[in-house]
Design an enzyme around this catalytic site. Structure first.
Site, PDB file in Angstrom:
ATOM      1  N   CYS A  12      -7.079  -1.568  14.471  1.00 43.61           N
ATOM      2  CA  CYS A  12      -7.046  -2.988  14.124  1.00 43.61           C
ATOM      3  C   CYS A  12      -7.191  -3.943  15.481  1.00 43.61           C
ATOM      4  CB  CYS A  12      -5.678  -3.109  13.495  1.00 43.61           C
ATOM      5  SG  CYS A  12      -4.234  -2.678  14.445  1.00 43.61           S
ATOM      6  N   GLU A  62      -0.369  -6.750   7.477  1.00 42.01           N
ATOM      7  CA  GLU A  62      -0.959  -6.694   8.832  1.00 42.01           C
ATOM      8  C   GLU A  62      -2.419  -6.246   8.659  1.00 42.01           C
ATOM      9  OE1 GLU A  62       2.785  -5.076  11.168  1.00 42.01           O
ATOM     10  OE2 GLU A  62       1.146  -3.714  11.224  1.00 42.01           O
TER      11      GLU A  62
HETATM   12  P1  NAD Z   1      -8.130  -1.714   2.851  1.00 37.77           P
HETATM   13  O1  NAD Z   1      -7.783  -3.102   2.832  1.00 37.77           O
HETATM   14  O2  NAD Z   1      -9.499  -1.089   2.326  1.00 37.77           O
HETATM   15  O3  NAD Z   1      -6.938  -0.489   2.142  1.00 37.77           O
HETATM   16  C1  NAD Z   1      -5.667  -0.475   2.693  1.00 37.77           C
HETATM   17  C2  NAD Z   1      -4.889   0.011   1.550  1.00 37.77           C
HETATM   18  O4  NAD Z   1      -4.777  -0.900   0.356  1.00 37.77           O
HETATM   19  C3  NAD Z   1      -5.324   1.415   0.867  1.00 37.77           C
HETATM   20  O5  NAD Z   1      -4.205   2.213   0.585  1.00 37.77           O
HETATM   21  C4  NAD Z   1      -6.203   1.029  -0.372  1.00 37.77           C
HETATM   22  O6  NAD Z   1      -6.204   2.102  -1.245  1.00 37.77           O
HETATM   23  C5  NAD Z   1      -5.016   0.055  -0.842  1.00 37.77           C
HETATM   24  N1  NAD Z   1      -5.940  -0.948  -2.029  1.00 37.77           N
HETATM   25  C6  NAD Z   1      -7.052  -1.279  -1.766  1.00 37.77           C
HETATM   26  N2  NAD Z   1      -7.025  -2.489  -2.923  1.00 37.77           N
HETATM   27  C7  NAD Z   1      -6.084  -2.521  -3.521  1.00 37.77           C
HETATM   28  C8  NAD Z   1      -5.515  -3.469  -4.555  1.00 37.77           C
HETATM   29  N3  NAD Z   1      -6.398  -4.320  -4.985  1.00 37.77           N
HETATM   30  N4  NAD Z   1      -4.144  -3.658  -4.757  1.00 37.77           N
HETATM   31  C9  NAD Z   1      -3.234  -2.647  -3.887  1.00 37.77           C
HETATM   32  N5  NAD Z   1      -3.767  -1.894  -3.136  1.00 37.77           N
HETATM   33  C10 NAD Z   1      -4.929  -1.891  -2.914  1.00 37.77           C
HETATM   34  O7  NAD Z   1      -8.100  -1.167   4.398  1.00 37.77           O
HETATM   35  P2  NAD Z   1      -8.343   0.005   5.192  1.00 37.77           P
HETATM   36  O8  NAD Z   1      -9.899   0.430   5.275  1.00 37.77           O
HETATM   37  O9  NAD Z   1      -7.436   1.199   4.539  1.00 37.77           O
HETATM   38  O10 NAD Z   1      -7.943  -0.245   6.554  1.00 37.77           O
HETATM   39  C11 NAD Z   1      -8.743  -0.866   7.562  1.00 37.77           C
HETATM   40  C12 NAD Z   1      -8.250  -2.364   7.857  1.00 37.77           C
HETATM   41  O11 NAD Z   1      -6.921  -2.311   8.125  1.00 37.77           O
HETATM   42  C13 NAD Z   1      -8.968  -2.891   8.914  1.00 37.77           C
HETATM   43  O12 NAD Z   1      -9.159  -4.373   8.660  1.00 37.77           O
HETATM   44  C14 NAD Z   1      -7.920  -2.961   9.929  1.00 37.77           C
HETATM   45  O13 NAD Z   1      -8.203  -3.907  11.243  1.00 37.77           O
HETATM   46  C15 NAD Z   1      -6.815  -3.047   9.245  1.00 37.77           C
HETATM   47  N6  NAD Z   1      -5.426  -2.581   9.879  1.00 37.77           N
HETATM   48  C16 NAD Z   1      -4.677  -3.634  10.576  1.00 37.77           C
HETATM   49  C17 NAD Z   1      -3.671  -3.207  11.374  1.00 37.77           C
HETATM   50  C18 NAD Z   1      -2.513  -4.203  11.836  1.00 37.77           C
HETATM   51  O14 NAD Z   1      -1.471  -3.728  12.393  1.00 37.77           O
HETATM   52  N7  NAD Z   1      -2.855  -5.332  11.880  1.00 37.77           N
HETATM   53  C19 NAD Z   1      -3.350  -1.747  11.252  1.00 37.77           C
HETATM   54  C20 NAD Z   1      -4.154  -0.872  11.013  1.00 37.77           C
HETATM   55  C21 NAD Z   1      -5.289  -1.271  10.127  1.00 37.77           C
END
Ligand code: NAD
Length: 456
Positions: A261, A227
C-alpha cells in the site's frame, strides 16, 4: 467453492468451501453469544492467550511463510520476514495494552470523581487484503481481541489458506473458537457479513471496495475504518548521495513485487542529479532476481492476481503513446505464472495513469523537476494521502516540504516503512481511521464516561 491458484505456476492448490449467507449468520450469532464472556475475562488472561498465539507464529514461521508464498507469490525471504515481524508487532500490543486500556481518572475530588473506561466495541468484521495478510490482519485482530471484541476475520480470497492457518493457531493458543472466526469467500461473503448489524468494520483494500464498505456500514450505523490504496511519491533533491539513496528507493518501489500500500509509486528527481539517479536506478532494477518465489535468492515474484497484468500493460502502453521512454521491462514475462518484468519509465507526466493511478506492481515512473516548489505541487497532485517521502541532506528543508503533504505518514531519508509505535492512517482516497500505535488499540474500544458523585 473458492479455487486457490499458485500465481507462480497457475496450478490449483486447493478448492475451499466458501461460507454462504446462512453459515455467516450462524457465525455472527455465535460471536454475539460468546463476546460478553470474553470481555469479562481479565486483560491478563487475554494477553496470555495472544502471547501464546505469537509464540506459535514464531515457531511455525517457516511453514507459514511457504504457504503464503505458495498462495500469493510473495518471495520466500519476504514472506518469512513478514511472519517474524508480525511476532514483534504483537509484542508491541502486549506491552501497551495495560496502560492504554486502563480506566483513567480525570477528576478526583472528595465529592466527585470523573473517569473514562474503555469498553470493547463488541463484534467486529475484519475484511482484509492479500498483500500483507499477517501485517494488515494482525494490526486489527490482535488489538481487537485484547480489547475484548469478537472478530469475524474475512481474509482475502487470495490469502484464504493463510487465513485458515491463522485461525488454527488462534485455536491452538486457546482463543475461544467463537471469538475468532474466519469467513471464507470472495467479496460476496464480505458483503453478506456486512448485512448483519455488527459493531464495527475494519477494512483493508482498494478505494473502490472501500466506498462500498462505507455505504454498507452506514446501513447499520456501525463504526467504519478503511485502510486503502496510495500513489505515494518520493522526491530526491540535488544534495543526496545517489549511491546510498537509489537502493533504498528502488526497494521501496519493488519490494513485495511493488504490491505494498505504501510502495513508492512516483519518483521526482531534481534536474541536477537526474541523469546520475536514473542510470544507477536502472542498473539496480536490472540486477533484481526475478522468478520462482520459493527460491531464497528471488527478489521479484509473480503478481498475486492475473488481471493486474493487463492493468500494468495498459499503463505502460498509454505512457509510451503519450511520450514516455521505456528503459526496461514493459511486458509480462513469457513463462507460466503472473510475472511482469520490472519496469522503469522516464519522461512521464501527470497526464499518464502510471503517475496518477495505483499501479500495484513492479513498475515505476521517474519525473525530472527543477525546484522544491515544482516537486511539492506534483507530489500533492493526487486524491490519495497515505505517505510521502523526501531525500535530502537538509533536515529543515525536508520538514518544510513534508509539512505541506496531506498524508498520514511522511518520511525523511526513508520510504515504504511502517512502525508499530506510530499511527498508520490514510487521508483522502487512502482511507479513514487508523491502526497501530496506542491509538490503534483504543480504536477497538468505545469510551464510557463515569460521573461518580460521593466519596471515592
Ligand atoms: P480489494 O478491495 O479487492 O479486496 C479487499 C477485501 O475486500 C477482500 O477480502 C475482498 O474479498 C473484500 N471485498 C471485495 N468486495 C467486497 C464487497 N463488495 N463487500 C465486502 N467485502 C468485499 O483489495 P485487495 O486487492 O485485496 O488489496 C489491495 C488494495 O489494498 C490496494 O489498493 C492496497 O493499496 C490496499 N492496501 C492498503 C493498506 C493500507 O494500510 N492502507 C494495506 C494493504 C493494502
Amino acid at each position: 467453492m473458492l479455487t486457490v491458484v499458485n500465481p507462480a505456476t497457475e496450478a490449483v492448490i486447493e478448492e475451499l468451501p466458501s461460507d454462504d449467507a446462512a453459515a455467516i449468520a450462524q457465525k455472527v450469532a455465535a460471536a454475539r453469544a460468546a463476546q460478553p464472556a470474553w470481555a469479562d475475562r481479565t486483560l491478563a488472561e487475554r494477553k496470555q492467550l495472544i502471547q501464546r498465539f505469537g509464540e506459535l507464529l514464531a515457531n511455525q514461521a517457516d511453514p507459514l511463510a511457504e504457504l503464503l508464498t505458495c498462495e500469493m507469490g510473495k518471495p520466500i525471504q519476504q514472506a518469512r520476514a513478514e511472519v517474524k515481524t508480525t511476532v514483534s508487532r504483537i509484542g508491541f500490543f502486549l506491552e501497551q495494552a495495560d496502560s492504554t486500556l486502563a480506566t483513567e481518572t480525570v477528576l478526583a475530588t472528595p465529592g466527585l470523581q470523573e473517569q473514562i473506561s474503555h469498553e470493547p466495541l463488541g463484534i467486529i468484521a475484519n475484511i482484509s487484503a492479500w498483500n500483507y495478510p499477517y501485517f494488515v490482519g494482525s494490526n486489527v485482530f490482535i488489538p481487537a481481541l485484547l480489547a475484548g471484541n469478537a472478530v469475524l476475520y474475512k481474509p482475502s480470497e487470495f490469502a484464504s489458506l493463510t487465513g485458515r492457518a491463522i485461525a488454527q493457531l488462534m485455536q491452538q493458543a486457546g482463543i475461544p473458537t467463537d471469538i475468532f472466526q474466519t469467513v471464507v469467500g470472495t467479496g460476496q461473503a464480505g458483503a453478506a457479513l456486512l448485512d448483519h448489524p455488527l459493531n464495527g468494520v475494519f477494512f483493508t483494500g482498494s478505494y473502490a471496495t472501500g466506498c462500498k464498505i462505507a455505504a454498507m456500514a452506514a446501513k447499520h450505523l456501525m463504526k467504519v475504518q478503511l485502510e486503502l490504496g496510495g500513489k505515494d511519491p518520493v522526491y530526491i533533491t540535488e544534495d543526496v548521495d545517489i549511491a546510498t539513496v537509489v537502493p533504498a528507493v528502488a526497494d521501496g518501489a519493488f519490494y513485495n513485487t511493488g504490491q505494498s500500500c505504501c510502495a513508492v509509486e512516483r519518483i521526482y528527481v531534481h534536474a541536477r542529479v537526474y541523469d546520475a539517479f536514473v542510470e544507477t536506478f536502472l542498473a539496480t532494477v536490472r540486477s533484481f532476481v526475478v522468478g520462482d518465489p520459493m527460491q531464497e535468492t528471488t527478489y521479484i515474484g509473480p503478481l498475486a492476481r492475473r488481471p493486474q497484468l493487463d492493468v500494468l500493460q495498459q499503463q505502460v502502453e498509454e505512457a509510451i503513446a503519450k511520450g514516455a521512454t521505456l528503459l526496461t521491462g514493459g511486458t509480462p514475462l513469457d513463462r507460466p505464472g503472473y510475472f511482469f518484468a520490472p519496469t522503469v519509465l522516464t519522461d512521464v507526466n501527470h497526464t499518464m495513469s502510471v503517475m496518477m493511478e495505483e499501479s500495484f506492481g513492479p513498475i515505476i515512473g521517474i519525473q525530472k523537476v527543477s525546484s522544491d516548489e515544482e516537486a511539492i505541487a506534483l507530489m500533492a497532485d493526487t486524491p490519495y494521502g497515505l505517505t510521502a517521502s523526501v531525500y535530502t541532506a537538509d533536515r529543515d528543508r525536508a520538514i518544510r516540504i513534508l509539512k505541506q503533504m496531506n498524508t498520514g505518514t511522511v518520511y525523511w531519508n526513508c520510504c515504504d516503512r511502517v512502525s508499530p509505535r506510530l499511527p498508520w492512517s490514510g487521508r483522502g482516497h487512502s482511507g479513514i481511521g487508523l491502526t497501530l500505535s496506542t491509538y490503534g488499540i483504543q480504536t477497538f474500544t468505545q469510551p464510557k464516561a463515569w460521573h461518580l458523585r460521593g466519596p471515592a
